[in-house]
Design an enzyme around this catalytic site. Structure first.
Site, mmCIF file in Angstrom:
data_model
loop_
_atom_site.group_PDB
_atom_site.id
_atom_site.type_symbol
_atom_site.label_atom_id
_atom_site.label_comp_id
_atom_site.label_asym_id
_atom_site.label_seq_id
_atom_site.Cartn_x
_atom_site.Cartn_y
_atom_site.Cartn_z
ATOM 1 N N ILE A 142 111.417 97.506 90.219
ATOM 2 C CA ILE A 142 110.958 97.782 88.853
ATOM 3 C C ILE A 142 109.471 97.502 88.677
ATOM 4 C CG2 ILE A 142 113.208 97.425 87.772
ATOM 5 C CD1 ILE A 142 112.356 94.588 87.085
ATOM 6 N N GLY A 143 108.803 97.033 89.731
ATOM 7 C CA GLY A 143 107.381 96.773 89.602
ATOM 8 C C GLY A 143 106.775 96.243 90.882
ATOM 9 N N HIS A 144 105.459 96.377 90.977
ATOM 10 C CA HIS A 144 104.701 95.864 92.122
ATOM 11 C C HIS A 144 103.533 95.036 91.599
ATOM 12 C CE1 HIS A 144 106.746 98.409 95.127
ATOM 13 N NE2 HIS A 144 106.749 99.337 94.183
ATOM 14 N N ALA A 169 100.150 92.176 92.854
ATOM 15 C CA ALA A 169 99.175 91.988 93.924
ATOM 16 C C ALA A 169 99.769 91.214 95.088
ATOM 17 C CB ALA A 169 97.947 91.264 93.383
ATOM 18 N N PHE A 170 100.776 90.383 94.815
ATOM 19 C CA PHE A 170 101.307 89.518 95.864
ATOM 20 C C PHE A 170 102.814 89.636 96.029
ATOM 21 C CE2 PHE A 170 97.524 87.514 94.057
ATOM 22 C CZ PHE A 170 96.712 87.499 95.182
ATOM 23 N N GLY A 171 103.404 90.727 95.557
ATOM 24 C CA GLY A 171 104.837 90.870 95.751
ATOM 25 C C GLY A 171 105.433 92.041 94.996
ATOM 26 N N ASP A 219 94.030 86.643 84.951
ATOM 27 C CA ASP A 219 94.491 88.010 85.220
ATOM 28 C C ASP A 219 95.191 88.591 83.990
ATOM 29 O OD1 ASP A 219 94.659 90.252 86.782
ATOM 30 O OD2 ASP A 219 96.422 89.616 87.904
ATOM 31 N N VAL A 243 108.814 93.368 92.570
ATOM 32 C CA VAL A 243 109.767 92.862 91.592
ATOM 33 C C VAL A 243 110.989 93.766 91.577
ATOM 34 C CG1 VAL A 243 110.138 92.185 89.193
ATOM 35 C CG2 VAL A 243 107.869 91.952 90.218
#
Length: 674
Positions: free
Chosen positions: A348-350, A352-354, A465, A356
């Site tokens: 369901i999402g990306h 910067a560090f992983g 951020d 989701v």
């Protein structure tokens, strides 16, 4: 604290607890949602847990009615034997009232102090507080139903109820601009001074307590409470679908030291009445004191006999030691099942560090978001940073962290799933335009949580951020700030260390790009970019419209802050409004929001408002600062140039560098940089 000191302080704490138990006059009760469990929270009637909130009434179909209570399961001492003053107490809670069928009437909810931990009153206007036959309680009601039978002034008031739902004192919440039935989160503070015999109630959408209480009553609580009482919430509906949710609750009670002289006087009277009993009491105290001292001495002997073990034992620097305070440790197997083996269909999402994933926990059936961190060293560092910071934070506008997992070389974080996704998707990908009232509520929520991070935490938290993709939306379109992978904690008023600037182009403050020093004012700049983005429906950096128009020109990156400021200079500020809104907004509100966005985006960090001020401006409690028509320029000495300025236009004059925040042709189109 060294390993040797830890057991010493545990032993000393045990010693103090023993002394405290021998003198109940200093008895206290303190808890909040973070410390409550199913064993310490008692749900009665229609009350139930729903996505980490307590729902008092559910959503019964019309014309059914409902009533429920949620109580702290342990009784709280409100009176001490032989003392005239009852306990002082304070409570803070966030709640919301939503109605799936706005045409139906409501009921309301109340903070209640009751001697009964098992009974629920009638629904409707009784608020679950009492039955038609009566009841014993003290409550502060938040009533959404105007019931003539109970002499209600309207369907939007707060009142004090003493053994009756006919309030002894009432205040109209409309006078402070609060609408209980708006669906928005409402904050309430209730304080009672046991010595001064006064009760005060504050209500606000903001997490900052208002200066003046909405309700102020002279009251001797001792006349309405027993030695022990139960505290919690009660709510009801009257043939409606109104849902009453308690999202956060903290409670604290104590007996003031001023009550001690009264207790001493009582003891002296008892001594005069019976010398023999006094001698016995003294002997008992001496015996108890000797016993406690013996325990303490024994503990010290045990401590020193084992001190070598404590010196030899090394500190555990594993990831588990960093996250011992987290709510729950999940197993890898559990989260793998929840995400169907981390299926690509569940992404369901990306970040910067992983990545989701959407997950369904096999045991409870709860729907969650599982963040699977990158295996790089940097990804692990960001994971630890996020976990150590967000695990200690509590605010209604933060994404709630349910737990974590560290197995098989995997690092996983488990959050509440936000039904309405991220703010950027709501702005750019939704078929329906995000309404103006929702946008205002979202901006207020983000400003509220940033004020909390900057000014109200024990250590100041700089997010670093802030952007629309890191702002999630719950079922009521309330903002929930997430992704603390880049966040940093510092002591208040301490100068930050210089680092490599990290974040997303278009949201980065110019001084942060130059110096690498993140402060609360760099977060304010990022928030300003979000404000302009929400109001205009344009990304902070995007291709110029000329390219899209097909006129043959080469598309260059357009900076949102620069664009809005140019419209302000030309006296056309309102033309920045998102065309998808089709004019469905109040012009005064739109102008105010755009000016707040520009004020937060001021090139001079010292000229930007604090987030506390932003909250007050959005609520209409403070004036928006005068924003100059022409965008000011800011000069920096060349010694401040600590980073590569390839993404900024510079003009060197007389040893100074004037920074323009407009983006060059090489600027990233909203991409993360590290």
């Amino acid at each position: 604290m060294s390993p040797l000191q830890t057991p010493f302080f545990i032993t000393f704490f045990f010693f103090l607890c023993c002394l405290n138990a021998s003198s109940s006059i200093f008895a206290t009760t303190q808890f909040d949602f973070a410390t409550l469990t199913m064993s310490t929270l008692k749900l009665l009637g229609d009350a139930h847990l729903n996505n980490n909130t307590v729902s008092l009434t559910g959503d019964p179909a019309v014309p059914n009615s409902a009533a429920g209570r949620a109580l702290y399961s342990a009784p709280v001492r409100f009176r001490q034997p032989g003392t005239p003053s009852p306990a002082s107490f304070s409570t803070f809670f966030s709640f919301s009232v939503t109605n799936l069928n706005p045409s139906s009437v409501g009921g309301g909810l109340a903070f209640v102090i009751s001697p009964d931990s098992s009974a629920v009153g009638d629904p409707g206007g009784f608020l679950g507080l009492q039955t038609a036959a009566g009841g014993t309680f003290l409550a502060v009601e938040f009533d959404t139903l105007m019931d003539v039978e109970f002499s209600d002034v309207n369907g939007n008031h707060v009142g004090l109820d003493l053994n009756s739902v006919v309030s002894t004192q009432v205040s109209d919440l409309g006078t402070i601009g609060v609408d209980l039935k708006s669906g928005d989160s409402v904050n309430a503070w209730i304080e009672y001074d046991g010595n001064a015999k006064g009760l005060r109630v504050w209500v606000s959408y903001s997490n900052l307590r208002p200066k003046d209480p909405i309700l102020k009553v002279d009251l001797d609580v001792g006349m309405y409470v027993d030695d022990f009482m139960y505290v919690g919430f009660s709510g009801s509906t009257q043939g409606s679908t109104e849902v009453h949710s308690v999202e956060w609750w903290s409670f604290n009670s104590s007996f003031d030291s001023a009550a001690a002289p009264a207790a001493a006087t009582s003891v002296q009277k008892e001594r005069k009445s019976s010398k023999k009993s006094t001698v016995g009491a003294v002997a008992g105290v001496v015996t108890a004191g000797a016993f406690v001292l013996a325990l303490f001495a024994g503990a010290l002997i045990w401590l020193y006999s084992n001190k070598v073990k404590y010196y030899v034992k090394k500190l555990d620097h594993s990831i588990e030691s960093e996250i011992i305070r987290m709510p729950k440790e999940f197993s890898y197997k559990e989260l793998k099942l929840a995400t169907k083996g981390f299926s690509a269909n569940r992404v369901i999402g990306h970040g910067a560090f992983g990545t989701v994933y959407k997950g369904v926990l096999p045991e409870s059936g709860d729907i969650v978001a599982v963040k699977r961190c990158n295996h790089s060293g940097q990804g692990k560092n960001e994971f630890l940073s996020e976990l150590s910071i967000i695990g200690s934070l509590r605010h209604r506008n933060l994404v709630h962290l349910q737990g974590w997992c560290h197995e098989k070389g995997e690092i996983l974080l488990v959050y509440d799933l936000m039904p309405n996704g991220s703010l950027d998707k709501a702005l750019y990908e939704s078929r329906m335009a995000l309404s103006w009232p929702h946008r205002l509520k979202i901006l207020l929520g983000v400003s509220s949580v940033l004020a909390y991070l900057h000014h109200e935490c024990e250590n100041q938290v700089i997010h670093r951020d802030i952007k629309t993709s890191n702002i999630m939306l719950d079922e009521g379109f309330n903002a929930r700030l997430g992704d603390f992978g880049l966040a940093r904690q510092t002591e208040h008023d301490k100068s930050p260390d210089a680092t490599v600037a990290a974040g997303t182009m278009g949201y980065l403050a110019p001084e942060y790009v130059l110096t690498g020093r993140a402060t609360e004012k760099t977060d304010v700049f990022s928030y300003g970019a979000v404000v302009l983005e929400v109001a205009s429906g344009r990304r902070p950096i995007e291709k110029d419209d000329d390219a899209a128009a097909g006129n043959g020109k080469v598309g260059i990156s357009s900076n949102l802050v620069e664009w809005v400021w140019s419209l302000h200079q030309d006296g056309k500020l309102l033309t920045a409004a998102d065309p998808r809104l089709e004019g469905e907004f109040e012009e005064g509100e739109m102008r105010k929001v755009l000016l707040i966005g520009l004020a937060c985006s001021h090139p001079d960090s010292m000229a930007r408002p604090t987030m506390r001020c932003v909250v007050q401006m959005l609520l209409g409690e403070a004036e928006v600062p005068i924003v100059p028509r022409a965008k000011p320029s800011t000069s920096y000495s060349t010694s401040q140039l600590l980073m590569n300025l390839q993404d900024s236009d510079t003009d060197c004059k007389n040893g100074m560098i004037t920074i323009s925040t407009s983006s060059s042709e090489n600027s990233s189109n909203g991409k993360d940089i590290v």
